[in-house]
Design a protein around this motif. Structure first.
Motif, PDB file in Angstrom:
ATOM      1  N   GLN A 110       0.812  -1.196   0.000  1.00 10.58           N
ATOM      2  CA  GLN A 110       0.000   0.000   0.000  1.00 10.58           C
ATOM      3  C   GLN A 110       0.858   1.263   0.000  1.00 10.58           C
ATOM      4  O   GLN A 110       0.551   2.230  -0.670  1.00 10.58           O
ATOM      5  CB  GLN A 110      -0.928  -0.010   1.217  1.00 10.58           C
ATOM      6  CG  GLN A 110      -1.898   1.167   1.242  1.00 10.58           C
ATOM      7  CD  GLN A 110      -2.836   1.093   2.422  1.00 10.58           C
ATOM      8  OE1 GLN A 110      -2.694   0.234   3.286  1.00 10.58           O
ATOM      9  NE2 GLN A 110      -3.802   1.982   2.467  1.00 10.58           N
ATOM     10  N   LYS A 111       1.955   1.243   0.757  1.00 12.96           N
ATOM     11  CA  LYS A 111       2.801   2.420   0.848  1.00 12.96           C
ATOM     12  C   LYS A 111       3.751   2.543  -0.338  1.00 12.96           C
ATOM     13  O   LYS A 111       4.242   3.622  -0.608  1.00 12.96           O
ATOM     14  CB  LYS A 111       3.611   2.375   2.152  1.00 12.96           C
ATOM     15  CG  LYS A 111       2.763   2.589   3.406  1.00 12.96           C
ATOM     16  CD  LYS A 111       3.639   2.625   4.625  1.00 12.96           C
ATOM     17  CE  LYS A 111       2.817   2.886   5.886  1.00 12.96           C
ATOM     18  NZ  LYS A 111       3.678   2.921   7.095  1.00 12.96           N
ATOM     19  N   SER A 112       4.026   1.430  -1.017  1.00 10.42           N
ATOM     20  CA  SER A 112       5.013   1.462  -2.083  1.00 10.42           C
ATOM     21  C   SER A 112       4.414   1.838  -3.438  1.00 10.42           C
ATOM     22  O   SER A 112       5.133   1.922  -4.422  1.00 10.42           O
ATOM     23  CB  SER A 112       5.703   0.096  -2.193  1.00 10.42           C
ATOM     24  OG  SER A 112       4.775  -0.895  -2.595  1.00 10.42           O
ATOM     25  N   TRP A 113       3.106   2.027  -3.504  1.00  8.62           N
ATOM     26  CA  TRP A 113       2.466   2.373  -4.778  1.00  8.62           C
ATOM     27  C   TRP A 113       1.310   3.323  -4.493  1.00  8.62           C
ATOM     28  O   TRP A 113       0.576   3.145  -3.515  1.00  8.62           O
ATOM     29  CB  TRP A 113       1.952   1.105  -5.465  1.00  8.62           C
ATOM     30  CG  TRP A 113       1.292   1.356  -6.793  1.00  8.62           C
ATOM     31  CD1 TRP A 113       1.899   1.341  -8.015  1.00  8.62           C
ATOM     32  CD2 TRP A 113      -0.083   1.647  -7.044  1.00  8.62           C
ATOM     33  NE1 TRP A 113       0.974   1.601  -9.009  1.00  8.62           N
ATOM     34  CE2 TRP A 113      -0.245   1.797  -8.445  1.00  8.62           C
ATOM     35  CE3 TRP A 113      -1.203   1.812  -6.235  1.00  8.62           C
ATOM     36  CZ2 TRP A 113      -1.473   2.093  -9.037  1.00  8.62           C
ATOM     37  CZ3 TRP A 113      -2.426   2.111  -6.815  1.00  8.62           C
ATOM     38  CH2 TRP A 113      -2.554   2.244  -8.193  1.00  8.62           C
ATOM     39  N   LYS A 114       1.166   4.321  -5.334  1.00 16.58           N
ATOM     40  CA  LYS A 114       0.026   5.221  -5.159  1.00 16.58           C
ATOM     41  C   LYS A 114      -0.324   5.885  -6.479  1.00 16.58           C
ATOM     42  O   LYS A 114       0.495   6.003  -7.396  1.00 16.58           O
ATOM     43  CB  LYS A 114       0.324   6.279  -4.105  1.00 16.58           C
ATOM     44  CG  LYS A 114       1.322   7.341  -4.547  1.00 16.58           C
ATOM     45  CD  LYS A 114       1.454   8.429  -3.493  1.00 16.58           C
ATOM     46  CE  LYS A 114       2.406   9.529  -3.946  1.00 16.58           C
ATOM     47  NZ  LYS A 114       2.543  10.591  -2.942  1.00 16.58           N
ATOM     48  N   SER A 115      -1.563   6.298  -6.578  1.00 14.12           N
ATOM     49  CA  SER A 115      -2.051   7.024  -7.752  1.00 14.12           C
ATOM     50  C   SER A 115      -1.941   8.517  -7.484  1.00 14.12           C
ATOM     51  O   SER A 115      -2.252   8.989  -6.384  1.00 14.12           O
ATOM     52  CB  SER A 115      -3.508   6.643  -8.037  1.00 14.12           C
ATOM     53  OG  SER A 115      -4.016   7.419  -9.101  1.00 14.12           O
ATOM     54  N   ILE A 116      -1.472   9.255  -8.489  1.00 12.76           N
ATOM     55  CA  ILE A 116      -1.332  10.712  -8.347  1.00 12.76           C
ATOM     56  C   ILE A 116      -2.584  11.420  -8.851  1.00 12.76           C
ATOM     57  O   ILE A 116      -3.173  12.244  -8.174  1.00 12.76           O
ATOM     58  CB  ILE A 116      -0.127  11.242  -9.151  1.00 12.76           C
ATOM     59  CG1 ILE A 116       1.149  10.514  -8.747  1.00 12.76           C
ATOM     60  CG2 ILE A 116       0.023  12.740  -8.960  1.00 12.76           C
ATOM     61  CD1 ILE A 116       2.323  10.843  -9.650  1.00 12.76           C
ATOM     62  N   CYS A 117      -2.981  11.082 -10.070  1.00  8.57           N
ATOM     63  CA  CYS A 117      -4.098  11.777 -10.700  1.00  8.57           C
ATOM     64  C   CYS A 117      -4.610  10.970 -11.891  1.00  8.57           C
ATOM     65  O   CYS A 117      -3.928  10.075 -12.395  1.00  8.57           O
ATOM     66  CB  CYS A 117      -3.669  13.173 -11.161  1.00  8.57           C
ATOM     67  SG  CYS A 117      -2.212  13.138 -12.242  1.00  8.57           S
ATOM     68  N   ILE A 118      -5.810  11.301 -12.312  1.00 10.47           N
ATOM     69  CA  ILE A 118      -6.428  10.658 -13.476  1.00 10.47           C
ATOM     70  C   ILE A 118      -6.930  11.748 -14.414  1.00 10.47           C
ATOM     71  O   ILE A 118      -7.622  12.680 -13.982  1.00 10.47           O
ATOM     72  CB  ILE A 118      -7.586   9.743 -13.065  1.00 10.47           C
ATOM     73  CG1 ILE A 118      -7.100   8.658 -12.111  1.00 10.47           C
ATOM     74  CG2 ILE A 118      -8.239   9.115 -14.287  1.00 10.47           C
ATOM     75  CD1 ILE A 118      -8.207   7.789 -11.549  1.00 10.47           C
ATOM     76  N   PHE A 119      -6.562  11.622 -15.688  1.00 11.24           N
ATOM     77  CA  PHE A 119      -7.002  12.578 -16.702  1.00 11.24           C
ATOM     78  C   PHE A 119      -7.678  11.834 -17.859  1.00 11.24           C
ATOM     79  O   PHE A 119      -7.415  10.648 -18.084  1.00 11.24           O
ATOM     80  CB  PHE A 119      -5.808  13.366 -17.264  1.00 11.24           C
ATOM     81  CG  PHE A 119      -5.178  14.325 -16.296  1.00 11.24           C
ATOM     82  CD1 PHE A 119      -5.719  15.584 -16.083  1.00 11.24           C
ATOM     83  CD2 PHE A 119      -4.032  13.974 -15.596  1.00 11.24           C
ATOM     84  CE1 PHE A 119      -5.132  16.463 -15.189  1.00 11.24           C
ATOM     85  CE2 PHE A 119      -3.440  14.848 -14.702  1.00 11.24           C
ATOM     86  CZ  PHE A 119      -3.988  16.099 -14.499  1.00 11.24           C
ATOM     87  N   ASN A 120      -8.509  12.549 -18.558  1.00  5.23           N
ATOM     88  CA  ASN A 120      -9.104  12.031 -19.791  1.00  5.23           C
ATOM     89  C   ASN A 120      -8.622  12.931 -20.929  1.00  5.23           C
ATOM     90  O   ASN A 120      -8.897  14.130 -20.945  1.00  5.23           O
ATOM     91  CB  ASN A 120     -10.631  12.053 -19.720  1.00  5.23           C
ATOM     92  CG  ASN A 120     -11.254  11.165 -20.768  1.00  5.23           C
ATOM     93  OD1 ASN A 120     -11.122   9.949 -20.736  1.00  5.23           O
ATOM     94  ND2 ASN A 120     -11.912  11.765 -21.736  1.00  5.23           N
ATOM     95  N   PHE A 121      -7.875  12.350 -21.876  1.00  2.40           N
ATOM     96  CA  PHE A 121      -7.282  13.122 -22.968  1.00  2.40           C
ATOM     97  C   PHE A 121      -8.013  12.866 -24.285  1.00  2.40           C
ATOM     98  O   PHE A 121      -8.397  11.727 -24.567  1.00  2.40           O
ATOM     99  CB  PHE A 121      -5.806  12.758 -23.139  1.00  2.40           C
ATOM    100  CG  PHE A 121      -4.958  13.079 -21.939  1.00  2.40           C
ATOM    101  CD1 PHE A 121      -4.455  14.356 -21.744  1.00  2.40           C
ATOM    102  CD2 PHE A 121      -4.665  12.099 -20.998  1.00  2.40           C
ATOM    103  CE1 PHE A 121      -3.676  14.644 -20.634  1.00  2.40           C
ATOM    104  CE2 PHE A 121      -3.879  12.373 -19.889  1.00  2.40           C
ATOM    105  CZ  PHE A 121      -3.379  13.660 -19.703  1.00  2.40           C
ATOM    106  N   GLU A 122      -8.163  13.904 -25.069  1.00  2.00           N
ATOM    107  CA  GLU A 122      -8.702  13.782 -26.425  1.00  2.00           C
ATOM    108  C   GLU A 122      -7.578  14.033 -27.413  1.00  2.00           C
ATOM    109  O   GLU A 122      -6.793  14.975 -27.243  1.00  2.00           O
ATOM    110  CB  GLU A 122      -9.839  14.784 -26.654  1.00  2.00           C
ATOM    111  CG  GLU A 122     -11.130  14.435 -25.946  1.00  2.00           C
ATOM    112  CD  GLU A 122     -12.275  15.349 -26.364  1.00  2.00           C
ATOM    113  OE1 GLU A 122     -12.157  15.969 -27.453  1.00  2.00           O
ATOM    114  OE2 GLU A 122     -13.256  15.450 -25.621  1.00  2.00           O
TER     115      GLU A 122
END
Length: 504
Positions: A4-16
């Motif tokens: 859990q501490k060794s991996w994390k999500s920063i952000c999510i974007f939707n690109f066109e």
């Protein structure tokens, strides 16, 4: 470090994208790994004695005034607690509340007891002297291990600086949010919802201010990603991304900074020292098992720094690992390879450009079968030999051949791509593009995509992420993971298909 501490999500974007006209959902993540102990082991016997001296003599050159001030600060914050804890453990009877209450009751029942009073005063004087001796004893004890621990941290820091070739890519997890705070604030007027509890909340597409230009959003998205050490051309001439929408973002919860955070109790300090300080027996054992410097390193001085990192590349290096010139700077560090293998766990995996076998070996520990391919027969022989050192050669099928010619006849659950990056010079450019690879990075992906949609693409840390996202045009989803080793961004790994992790 747990998962859990060794991996994390920063952000999510939707690109066109402009061409083809598609949308791609992309999750930007980070993995945190550590191999400082392996680096320390490699630096014990560097080829260049001056390098060894520079690292080993760090303790002799530490700033004693800084050490003293850190010790004073530490003792002022922790001293009373540590002395009291050891006092309770050593003299438990002195603070026994039941015994103390019994003595008080007896004293009340015998009001006229001058002898008892004198005895009590004598006892108190005895305990006072004992307390003062105990305080001094504990002060000297903790001062000793603190100075050792503090000096060891200085040495470890220097080791990491010497052995890591990208000093400008440092990532401090504690201050990471502060480094991109300006970019985060720029998103606020776009009604970007941040979740302080580190849980992803998807925002509806109309959450973006409709009156704000897409150009502004792209520019601020690029600034945000660059703040995390990623390369992007968004909002620049030639970019294929026409617009993007912010779907989710994670913001680190603000914590009160504790000056004492890195200072541990004596037991923790002892454990920390045990990891890095070698006993005389261990030194003798290392000297006996030390491998002679490889011929290609002796012939090419530019490989010296890689020789110092040999245990980072293969922890079993001294057991007979063999590398050629190119392999020294192209093998994936073992801790990163192990992490990727865990993410790619499956029945059958293809390592399309196996080289000296760093990734194939780790895949063999996690997957039922591995197909290791390389066009260079020398690399295949090295990979086969190195796999035998790790005892997994029987789980790997080694093939000498051109991946493009073999791909149409291959079937697999996952394909791992780590093609040649062109040597260490790839870091000299501000940005690495897929077409810069030989063979072309786009063509490599297309060939692998015909085998399976489940792909892992191992790339330089300065790769243009716009192109990496665009590769997902057919599926509409991608994950770009920064591989952070010892607080430094080393590489990125792009995942496609079922390898994409859901945000946690």
């Amino acid at each position: 470090m747990n998962e859990q501490k060794s991996w994390k999500s920063i952000c999510i974007f939707n690109f066109e994208f402009k061409s083809p006209s598609v949308e791609v959902w992309c999750n930007f993540t980070q993995s945190f790994l550590n191999d400082t102990q392996l680096l320390a082991q490699g630096l014990d016997h560097c080829l260049d004695n001056s390098t060894v001296g520079a690292s080993v003599n760090v303790i002799d050159k530490v700033n004693l005034s800084t050490l003293e001030s850190d010790w004073i600060e530490y003792w002022s914050e922790q001293g009373n607690k540590l002395v009291l804890e050891s006092w309770i453990e050593k003299y438990i009877n002195f603070i026994d509340t039941t015994n103390q209450k019994f003595q008080e009751e007896n004293s009340e029942n015998c009001p006229d007891s001058t002898h008892d009073k004198e005895s009590s005063e004598s006892t108190n004087h005895k305990w006072t002297n004992l307390w003062e001796e105990h305080q001094l004893e504990q002060y000297l004890y903790y001062q000793n291990w603190f100075s050792q621990w503090w000096s060891e941290q200085e040495l470890i820091s220097k080791i990491a600086d010497v052995a890591n070739e990208q000093p400008n890519s440092e990532v401090n997890e504690e201050s990471l949010a502060d480094e991109v705070s300006a970019a985060v604030l720029d998103f606020e007027y776009l009604t970007l919802q941040t979740n302080i509890d580190m849980e992803v909340t998807l925002l509806p597409s109309d959450a973006i201010d409709p009156n704000h230009s897409e150009k502004g959003i792209l520019e601020k998205t690029r600034d945000f990603l660059v703040g995390f050490g990623l390369a992007s051309n968004m909002n620049k001439t030639g970019s294929n991304i026409s617009s993007c929408k912010v779907l989710a973002m994670k913001k680190k919860k603000k914590k009160k900074k504790s000056k004492n955070k890195k200072l541990y109790h004596s037991k923790m300090a002892a454990e920390q020292l045990a990891c890095y300080v070698k006993t005389d027996d261990k030194k003798e054992e290392d000297e006996e098992t030390q491998t002679a410097c490889s011929p290609e390193v002796l012939e090419n001085k530019e490989l010296t720094k890689y020789w110092a990192q040999r245990y980072r590349l293969f922890s079993r290096f001294d057991q007979g690992i063999k590398l050629d010139y190119d392999s020294w700077f192209s093998v994936t560090p073992e801790r990163i390879a192990r992490h990727i293998a865990a993410r790619c766990r499956c029945d059958l995996i293809v390592d399309a450009f196996c080289g000296a076998g760093g990734n194939s070996i780790q895949f063999a520990f996690k997957c039922e079968r591995v197909i290791a391919i390389d066009i260079d027969p020398v690399k295949i022989e090295l990979a086969r030999h190195n796999a035998s050192v790790y005892g997994v050669a029987d789980r790997i099928e080694f093939i000498v051949g051109d991946f493009f010619q073999l791909a149409p006849s291959l079937k697999a659950d996952v394909v791992f791509l780590s093609p040649p990056w062109g040597g260490p010079k790839y870091l000299e450019a501000p940005q690495f593009n897929l077409e810069d690879m030989q063979p072309n990075g786009f063509e490599i992906f297309k060939a692998a995509r015909r085998i399976t949609p489940n792909l892992a693409y191992f790339l330089p840390r300065n790769t243009n992420v716009d192109q990496v996202i665009e590769l997902a045009a057919s599926d509409g989803k991608a994950e770009i993971e920064q591989n952070i080793l010892n607080n430094k961004v080393k590489t990125i790994t792009a995942y496609y298909g079922e390898l994409i992790r859901d945000s946690e």
